[in-house]
Design a protein around this motif. Structure first.
Motif, PDB file in Angstrom:
ATOM      1  N   ALA A   1       0.934  -1.318   0.001  1.00 35.11           N
ATOM      2  CA  ALA A   1      -0.010   0.022   0.010  1.00 35.11           C
ATOM      3  C   ALA A   1       0.979   1.329  -0.007  1.00 35.11           C
TER       4      ALA A   1
ATOM      5  N   ASP B   1      -3.937  -3.109  -4.808  1.00 38.91           N
ATOM      6  CA  ASP B   1      -5.225  -2.946  -5.626  1.00 38.91           C
ATOM      7  C   ASP B   1      -6.366  -3.267  -4.950  1.00 38.91           C
ATOM      8  N   ARG B   2      -6.649  -4.507  -4.398  1.00 35.67           N
ATOM      9  CA  ARG B   2      -7.738  -4.871  -3.762  1.00 35.67           C
ATOM     10  C   ARG B   2      -7.493  -5.387  -2.252  1.00 35.67           C
ATOM     11  N   ILE B   3      -8.316  -5.286  -1.397  1.00 29.36           N
ATOM     12  CA  ILE B   3      -8.428  -5.783  -0.059  1.00 29.36           C
ATOM     13  C   ILE B   3      -9.761  -6.639   0.144  1.00 29.36           C
TER      14      ILE B   3
ATOM     15  N   LEU C   1      -5.350   4.368   6.212  1.00 31.24           N
ATOM     16  CA  LEU C   1      -5.844   4.222   4.781  1.00 31.24           C
ATOM     17  C   LEU C   1      -7.499   4.831   5.307  1.00 31.24           C
TER      18      LEU C   1
ATOM     19  N   ARG D   1      -8.813   6.403  -0.337  1.00 30.06           N
ATOM     20  CA  ARG D   1      -8.151   5.431  -0.963  1.00 30.06           C
ATOM     21  C   ARG D   1      -8.620   4.178  -0.940  1.00 30.06           C
ATOM     22  N   LEU D   2      -9.789   4.109  -0.125  1.00 26.03           N
ATOM     23  CA  LEU D   2     -10.554   2.866  -0.074  1.00 26.03           C
ATOM     24  C   LEU D   2     -12.018   3.058  -0.432  1.00 26.03           C
TER      25      LEU D   2
ATOM     26  N   LEU E   1     -12.689  -4.474  -0.918  1.00 31.46           N
ATOM     27  CA  LEU E   1     -12.666  -3.146  -1.464  1.00 31.46           C
ATOM     28  C   LEU E   1     -11.473  -2.873  -2.482  1.00 31.46           C
ATOM     29  N   SER E   2     -11.673  -1.516  -3.136  1.00 36.78           N
ATOM     30  CA  SER E   2     -10.656  -1.270  -4.035  1.00 36.78           C
ATOM     31  C   SER E   2      -9.822  -0.303  -3.368  1.00 36.78           C
ATOM     32  N   VAL E   3      -8.478  -0.332  -3.763  1.00 34.40           N
ATOM     33  CA  VAL E   3      -7.415   0.736  -3.156  1.00 34.40           C
ATOM     34  C   VAL E   3      -7.028   1.583  -4.256  1.00 34.40           C
ATOM     35  N   SER E   4      -7.071   2.894  -3.962  1.00 32.84           N
ATOM     36  CA  SER E   4      -6.322   3.638  -5.016  1.00 32.84           C
ATOM     37  C   SER E   4      -4.765   4.095  -4.524  1.00 32.84           C
TER      38      SER E   4
END
Length: 185
Positions: free
Chosen positions: A132, A138-140, A160, A164-165, A181-184
């Motif tokens: 991260a 990218d994903r959690i 985070l 970002r989530l 979750l998507s993570v930017s």
């Protein structure tokens, strides 16, 4: 394009393992053995990444010295990168690569090994946090179990927030709640 996915189970209070690095709290929950939707997830995985504490627990718990087939049954022929400053145990016939240093210094090798499929960041939370930190998570996918430990190894020891989530999905799977979750970056 290769995606980096942190897929793990957690207690309701956000711990992966207890203070002794044990997952007994999870394995005691009916259905906590990882069957079901997990098999579908694993089909899209080309390589594994884990820290040495996670790898050591799996090695001990599965008694891989005597039963290397348990590794192969679980992970097939997927290469595994174990981040460790010390030597790690071997598993007969498995492609386990001990690496040292920053996660960014190994991305190229990890992506080649993944062959265009996702990279599963198995654990622990600090290793996922390192991905991260460099914008490569990218994903959690967190499967929350009906358990509270009060202390232990944290799910993701990083800050985070909502910038970002993004929650993409939340589903029930027996006694578990799975959140994706998507993570930017």
């Amino acid at each position: 394009m290769v995606g980096y996915v942190y897929c793990t189970a957690s207690t309701l209070d956000g711990f992966l393992a207890d203070g002794a690095d044990s997952l007994d709290w999870l394995l005691n929950v009916p259905g906590g053995d990882g069957a079901g939707a997990f098999a579908t997830f694993l089909d899209g995985v080309g390589a594994l990444v884990m820290g040495s504490t996670t790898f050591d627990w799996v090695h001990r718990h599965e008694n891989l010295h005597e039963h290397p087939e348990r590794w192969h049954d679980a992970y097939a022929d997927r290469p595994a990168f174990v981040f460790s400053s010390r030597q790690v145990e071997t598993v007969a016939g498995a492609d386990i690569r001990r690496v040292q240093g920053t996660v960014s210094s190994h991305l190229a090798d990890i992506e080649v090994a993944a062959s265009g499929r996702d990279v599963w960041i198995v654990g622990g939370g600090d290793l996922a946090g390192q991905f991260a930190d460099i914008g490569r998570l990218d994903r959690i996918i967190v499967t929350y179990a009906p358990a509270v430990l009060g202390s232990g190894r944290p799910l993701l020891p990083r800050r985070l927030d909502f910038t970002r989530l993004r929650v993409d999905e939340a589903v029930m799977d027996g006694p578990f709640a799975q959140v994706t979750l998507s993570v930017s970056p």
